[in-house]
Enzyme design. Structure first.
Site, mmCIF file in Angstrom:
data_model
loop_
_atom_site.group_PDB
_atom_site.id
_atom_site.type_symbol
_atom_site.label_atom_id
_atom_site.label_comp_id
_atom_site.label_asym_id
_atom_site.label_seq_id
_atom_site.Cartn_x
_atom_site.Cartn_y
_atom_site.Cartn_z
ATOM 1 N N GLY A 44 0.795 -1.214 0.000
ATOM 2 C CA GLY A 44 0.000 0.000 0.000
ATOM 3 C C GLY A 44 0.831 1.269 0.000
ATOM 4 N N SER A 72 -7.284 -8.815 -2.714
ATOM 5 C CA SER A 72 -7.595 -7.834 -1.671
ATOM 6 C C SER A 72 -6.583 -6.689 -1.631
ATOM 7 C CB SER A 72 -7.650 -8.513 -0.302
ATOM 8 O OG SER A 72 -6.394 -9.062 0.041
ATOM 9 N N ASN A 73 -5.440 -6.859 -2.288
ATOM 10 C CA ASN A 73 -4.442 -5.779 -2.353
ATOM 11 C C ASN A 73 -4.889 -4.640 -3.260
ATOM 12 O OD1 ASN A 73 -1.714 -8.194 -2.601
ATOM 13 N ND2 ASN A 73 -2.668 -7.354 -0.757
ATOM 14 N N ASP A 133 4.812 -3.650 7.839
ATOM 15 C CA ASP A 133 3.733 -3.535 8.826
ATOM 16 C C ASP A 133 4.010 -4.272 10.123
ATOM 17 O OD1 ASP A 133 3.578 -6.114 7.919
ATOM 18 O OD2 ASP A 133 1.504 -6.006 7.243
ATOM 19 N N ASN A 134 5.292 -4.516 10.447
ATOM 20 C CA ASN A 134 5.595 -5.142 11.729
ATOM 21 C C ASN A 134 6.877 -4.554 12.302
ATOM 22 O OD1 ASN A 134 7.983 -7.266 11.297
ATOM 23 N ND2 ASN A 134 6.678 -7.256 9.458
ATOM 24 N N CYS A 192 -3.566 -3.009 8.906
ATOM 25 C CA CYS A 192 -4.598 -2.889 7.871
ATOM 26 C C CYS A 192 -5.475 -4.136 7.824
ATOM 27 C CB CYS A 192 -3.944 -2.670 6.516
ATOM 28 S SG CYS A 192 -3.106 -1.084 6.366
#
Length: 243
Positions: A44, A72-73, A133-134, A192
């Site tokens: 994203g 879904s991306n 995201d981590n 997300c």
């Protein structure tokens, strides 16, 4: 590092709006052409960053991401297409960047960044963008960037908001731990997958990340070192927090 050769006639036409831009011009464009940027994550945040860095004429983009494109991306990861579902994100990102600007050299890594390859990947480039995201990966990237004295542009998004900052301890800025202390865990980061994300928010933050990278590479403006820029999409407000 990327090529230091003069701009070709095609590049001169392509970057015409940069070349006439007061305070940027040919000197700024040449700095972009001579630069290498590592984008960690082609999702994203990486998608708009890759698009604008390639369009701007960064000489080399190195992209690292172990994932494949899923349906879904596509609601937010705008460089990937329906036809790319099932392919690696770096392959899809590379195809987009090449189609947009064939003057940009690409080095694609369909793997996760880790302790074994982080210094090699980061050491090859001038600026690092982290859209992962981590916190495990973020800390690993930040530690390697600090050791190698590379500026790190970091972004995060969740739901209706996002944030962006620049870590550059070698330029006198605070360390990554000033914003994400050692006791922080992934619950401190927006997710997300768990919380959802409105697609255009990633566009806003990812584009800001590209802008910070361009500023760092060209010396134009004041980067977000030691400043966290926060965007609230619902209220259409930006706020800034020092740390």
């Amino acid at each position: 590092m990327a090529s230091e050769s003069p701009l070709s006639p095609d590049e001169t036409r392509r970057y015409a709006r940069h070349l006439v831009l007061k305070g940027f011009g040919g000197a700024g464009q040449q700095k972009l052409k001579s630069a290498c940027v590592l984008v960690v994550g082609a999702g994203g945040l990486g998608s708009p960053a890759i698009a604008y860095l390639a369009a701007a004429g960064v000489g080399q983009l190195d992209i690292v991401d172990p994932d494949t494109v899923s349906l879904s991306n596509l609601q937010r990861q705008v460089i990937h297409t329906t036809g790319a579902v099932g392919t690696t994100k770096v392959e899809s990102a590379g195809a987009f960047a090449s189609a947009l600007n064939p003057h940009v050299a690409l080095d694609l890594h369909a793997e996760a960044i880790n302790e074994k390859n982080a210094e090699t990947l980061i050491g090859a480039c001038d600026v690092v963008l982290d859209g992962t995201d981590n916190l495990v990966t973020r800390r690993l990237v930040a530690d390697a960037a600090e050791r190698l004295q590379k500026p790190l542009v970091s972004g995060a998004v969740s739901m209706f908001s996002g944030q962006v900052t620049v870590f550059a301890p070698h330029l006198g800025g605070p360390r990554h731990a000033a914003l994400y202390p050692d006791e922080a865990d992934d619950d401190a980061l927006p997710s997300c997958e768990a919380n959802g994300i409105l697609g255009p928010v990633t566009g806003v933050i990812g584009t800001l990340m590209a802008m910070e990278a361009i500023k760092l590479l060209t010396g134009v403006g004041e980067p977000l070192v030691g400043r966290l820029l926060v965007y609230d999409a619902r209220d259409a407000r930006f706020s800034e927090i020092g740390y």
